[in-house]
Design a protein around this motif. Structure first.
Motif, mmCIF file in Angstrom:
data_model
loop_
_atom_site.group_PDB
_atom_site.id
_atom_site.type_symbol
_atom_site.label_atom_id
_atom_site.label_comp_id
_atom_site.label_asym_id
_atom_site.label_seq_id
_atom_site.Cartn_x
_atom_site.Cartn_y
_atom_site.Cartn_z
ATOM 1 N N LEU A 194 -11.613 -55.379 62.377
ATOM 2 C CA LEU A 194 -12.061 -54.052 61.964
ATOM 3 C C LEU A 194 -11.117 -52.985 62.524
ATOM 4 N N VAL B 294 -18.165 -51.457 65.178
ATOM 5 C CA VAL B 294 -19.386 -51.226 64.407
ATOM 6 C C VAL B 294 -20.243 -50.211 65.146
ATOM 7 N N LYS C 215 -23.239 -48.415 66.942
ATOM 8 C CA LYS C 215 -24.398 -49.003 67.592
ATOM 9 C C LYS C 215 -25.676 -48.818 66.766
ATOM 10 N N GLN D 205 -25.862 -49.141 63.562
ATOM 11 C CA GLN D 205 -25.842 -49.978 62.356
ATOM 12 C C GLN D 205 -26.336 -51.383 62.685
ATOM 13 N N LEU E 279 -26.766 -55.368 62.515
ATOM 14 C CA LEU E 279 -25.797 -56.447 62.342
ATOM 15 C C LEU E 279 -25.780 -56.949 60.907
ATOM 16 N N ALA F 133 -23.852 -54.498 58.598
ATOM 17 C CA ALA F 133 -22.408 -54.538 58.829
ATOM 18 C C ALA F 133 -21.813 -55.835 58.308
ATOM 19 N N THR F 134 -22.513 -56.949 58.526
ATOM 20 C CA THR F 134 -22.001 -58.244 58.066
ATOM 21 C C THR F 134 -21.967 -58.309 56.549
ATOM 22 N N LEU G 124 -19.027 -56.473 55.233
ATOM 23 C CA LEU G 124 -17.771 -57.184 55.452
ATOM 24 C C LEU G 124 -17.649 -58.373 54.496
ATOM 25 N N LEU H 39 -15.919 -59.285 62.710
ATOM 26 C CA LEU H 39 -16.717 -58.074 62.772
ATOM 27 C C LEU H 39 -16.551 -57.398 64.134
ATOM 28 N N TRP H 40 -15.316 -57.285 64.570
ATOM 29 C CA TRP H 40 -14.986 -56.548 65.780
ATOM 30 C C TRP H 40 -13.515 -56.173 65.724
ATOM 31 N N THR H 41 -13.115 -55.271 66.581
ATOM 32 C CA THR H 41 -11.737 -54.789 66.555
ATOM 33 C C THR H 41 -10.835 -55.689 67.389
#
Length: 814
Positions: free
Chosen positions: A188, A192, A194, A196, A198, A201-202, A205, A336-338
């Motif tokens: 990302l 994401v 806080k 939102q 999971l 967000a998933t 994606l 799903l993370w930077t």
């Protein structure tokens, strides 16, 4: 057969097993270790007996067995079979059996020599499950003590192999390079938010991945709930040619199989838990979407049991998931993370033994007769957690004060449940099966609902009626799973007298019986000494007593999440042997104990507040005699042997007292009364051994007469005293064969030969004889031949009459 990377290391692996009987195999995902190694061992003729392979999950076990059977062109259950909870497919021809890890423990406990098993393979050992760690420790002890021919292989994709190889005795480590295709990783741009969820967000994606890629998509989510919610969000948002397939452990097998098989048209989107990380190759997957969460078992002090918690994935897990996109072709992994957050991931997940509730492990170890230091654990059980587990088992009556397993504990160990719930099932029977399923599983109503346990039971019994009264409150899939589990548990137990829901829950949680504090509603003191509080809006807060089955674990005053009301009388009925009664000294048939006044205490709870004044112990003992007449006289094995000796000698004409059951009951005041001070409950009486009281009936002369004509023990050549059993047609003894080496005459009692049962080093009978010299001269040679093969570490002299008696194995050569 298609060549796989694992084929390149089969020869070194087999050579290592020939020389060491043990090995560690490192092979990355896709190398083919799970389905190739067992077949290779079988085809090489290396293993005498069955090959047992352990898998951490049921789906992987079944899929591996089916794949190997397909390779052989046979149906599953012939040469290759599997056994998982509540399902098996094997036959008399099965030579490779794939099982889930807990089954190995049950096999070993019932047959410590693992008869018929030639090799045990621990697949995916890097997952470090509690069952796998314990299973390997047991197998290592069996191989060292009883089965030096037992082959052991630990297979792993990402494990640090050196410590495992050292644990197994410095064995060879065989490494396969594996085979995978390049995988591009996409992170990302920003974390994401806080706020939102999971699932939202998933799902976003996944839609991005579908729009940017081709081929099947594998989405990693922490659990069934998240899978269902993401499925709902995607159902009408993905293109029409996409088929969404959930994949999690509690699904019916046919639905799991549908998720694994390739789709005939369009694209497949598999929404999976960590069940898809290892062992399984899901066809036509080109893309992975990783939500970055993993669900793990962790001991929860709020419930007193292991609970699944959601954590960030570790770097090892993320790498494992990423690799699924490159199993069959080049792939892409969306995370799903930077990239910055990636550096903060922990390197490896903890071993389950470090964070789990160890009550089940402590029970299994007590059943095995081992202390933590006795077994070779890769990670030893934490001392504090292990002792707390033993405290729970002692509270349930599964261990005695010396931490030895009790007969009740053996019953609990036979159930596939936490010992708390097994205790409830053993005592309450079939009626407790729905409650056990509920307390072991997921809450079908969720944590926002009332704390009333009865609501959950009602939903299980009448889902339609419940949903009419409580629309949109119940998880139907969870109810179906709980119903199936309830039926399975009911088949394992018996009918029992009817009990209330609170009584049954209290059996599992005797330390969680709560009494409402006198001045404040919704606040309770628990029998274990802690405090608990209930939501003021919860209707159960006014109950005088309740049993708490789940809290938030706050050590000062825990918030009650789930509970069942309990009456004063139900507390007394369930815990009759643990309540201190202080009332007039009389035997109560209803309460099955001597009562002395009206104050009683249960744990930290004061049930009544009258003050007890000292009651004479003599009065308590006299009252207990009425209890003995009511309950009956039960003799321990030692007491039974003593009575049998006395009656045998008395029947032969010697002057000894009559110890027939009728005579003993008729004369309780004279022989029992002086010995039963302090005994006042049915449970205490059941545990009381009357042997000393019976011995006291004989004077010195009578005792000498008894010992002369019917001695209690036979002294072996090693000086050990073996009890003589007089209950059969001939008096008999049982001892290890090696303890009689050098014995040239047959053991006698007076002029009567003893019936001698000789045991192997594994404590199994090998011969019963009334002629030891004849046995040495005849059948010993055949027994020696058999024993040398089975127990080569023990001495088996050609001439046992000239050998020294021993209970030890031969000294190691240095």
């Amino acid at each position: 057969m298609t060549s796989l990377p694992i084929h390149d290391v089969l020869d070194p692996l087999i050579a290592a097993l020939r020389s060491h009987t043990r090995a560690v195999l490192q092979a990355p995902p896709g190398a083919g270790k799970t389905t190739v190694v067992p077949l290779a061992l079988h085809e090489a003729g290396l293993v005498t007996g069955k090959i047992l392979m352990l898998e951490p999950r049921r789906l992987a076990a079944r899929a591996a067995a089916e794949r190997m059977a397909q390779t052989l062109g046979e149906p599953t259950g012939k040469t290759v079979g599997y056994r998982v909870r509540a399902e098996s497919k094997t036959s008399k021809d099965t030579r490779i059996e794939v099982v889930t890890e807990g089954i190995l423990t049950r096999m070993i406990q019932s047959d410590p020599e693992l008869t018929g098993i030639g090799a045990v393979i621990f697949d995916e050992f890097h997952e470090r499950s509690l069952n796998a760690d314990f299973g390997l420790a047991l197998c290592l002890e069996i191989a060292d003590a009883l089965r030096d021919d037992l082959m052991l292989i630990a297979m792993s994709a990402t494990l640090d192999a050196a410590p495992v190889a050292a644990l197994m005795g410095g064995v060879p480590v065989i490494t396969s390079q594996g085979r995978s295709f390049p995988v591009e990783t996409r992170w990302l741009d920003r974390p994401v938010p806080k706020t939102q969820r999971l699932e939202d967000a998933t799902a976003a994606l996944v839609l991005q991945a579908v729009s940017e890629t081709q081929g099947g998509v594998l989405v990693f989510l922490p659990g069934e709930g998240e899978i269902r919610r993401v499925q709902s969000r995607l159902q009408h948002a993905v293109p029409d040619d996409c088929t969404i397939r959930p994949l999690f452990g509690a699904m019916p097998f046919q639905d799991q199989r549908a998720a694994i098989q390739p789709t005939t048209q369009g694209r497949k989107i598999v929404l999976a838990t960590s069940i898809a990380e290892t062992s399984l190759t899901i066809q036509d997957i080109r893309v992975v979407v990783d939500a970055g969460r993993a669900r793990r078992a962790r001991f929860d002090p709020g419930s007193g049991m292991s609970r699944l918690v959601t954590d960030r994935v570790t770097r090892a897990e993320a790498t494992q998931r990423q690799g699924r996109a490159g199993r069959v072709a080049q792939g892409i992994c969306y995370r799903l993370w930077t990239k910055g957050e990636d550096g903060g991931l922990a390197p490896f997940p903890p071993a389950e033994i470090e964070a789990a509730d160890l009550t089940g492990l402590a029970l299994e170890m007590a059943l095995w007769g081992a202390q933590p230091d006795d077994l070779a654990f890769l990670t030893p059980p934490p001392t504090g957690s292990f002792e707390e587990a033993r405290n729970v088992l002692r509270m349930l009556g599964a261990l005695d004060a010396q931490s030895r397993i009790t007969p009740h504990g053996r019953k609990l160990a036979a159930f596939p449940l936490h010992p708390r719930l097994a205790h409830m099932l053993v005592v309450a029977g079939k009626q407790a099966a729905p409650v056990a399923a509920l307390l072991a599983g997921r809450d079908p109503l969720g944590r926002g609902s009332s704390s009333d346990l009865a609501l959950r039971v009602a939903a299980m019994r009448d889902l339609r009626g419940f949903t009419e009264r409580h629309p949109d409150q119940v998880n139907r899939a969870a109810i179906a799973t709980l119903r199936d589990e309830s039926k399975r548990l009911a088949r394992l137990t018996h009918d029992a007298p009817a009990m209330g829901l609170g009584e049954m829950a209290a059996l599992a949680y005797p330390d969680r019986v709560g009494k409402r504090r006198n001045t404040t509603e919704h606040r309770f003191v628990l029998s274990g000494g802690k405090g608990a509080i209930m939501d003021p809006q919860d209707g159960q807060g006014a109950a005088p007593f309740l049993v708490v089955t789940d809290t938030d674990g706050n050590p000062r005053e825990a918030k009650i999440r789930l509970a069942a009301p309990l009456s004063y009388r139900e507390v007394c009925d369930v815990f009759a042997d643990q309540i201190t009664w202080r009332t007039t000294c009389a035997w109560s048939k209803r309460d099955r104990q001597v009562t002395a006044r009206k104050q009683e205490c249960f744990g930290a709870l004061v049930l009544t507040d009258q003050i007890w004044k000292d009651a004479p112990q003599e009065d308590v003992a006299v009252a207990m005699l009425a209890g003995v007449r009511d309950l009956g006289l039960t003799l321990s094995p030692a007491a039974n042997r003593f009575v049998a000796r006395v009656n045998l000698v008395r029947d032969a004409g010697q002057d000894l007292p009559d110890m027939s059951p009728d005579a003993l009951m008729a004369d309780l005041e004279n022989w029992l009364l002086p010995h039963i001070q302090g005994i006042k409950t049915a449970a205490q009486w059941k545990k009381f051994d009357v042997l000393d009281a019976l011995k006291a009936r004989l004077d010195w002369t009578q005792t000498q007469t008894l010992n002369q004509h019917a001695p209690a023990h036979f002294t072996t050549p090693l000086g050990r005293k073996i009890p003589i059993d007089y209950s059969g047609e001939h008096p008999g003894i049982t001892l290890r064969l090696g303890e009689l080496f050098g014995q040239t005459t047959h053991p006698m009692v007076g002029h009567t030969p003893l019936r001698v049962t000789l045991l192997s080093p594994g404590q199994k009978p090998v011969q019963t004889t009334m002629d030891i010299p004849g046995f040495w001269a005849s059948s010993y040679a055949d027994v020696r031949k058999d024993m040398r093969g089975r127990y080569p570490k023990h001495p088996w002299p050609e001439d046992p009459t000239q050998a020294d008696p021993t209970l030890r194995a031969k000294r190691r050569k240095t």
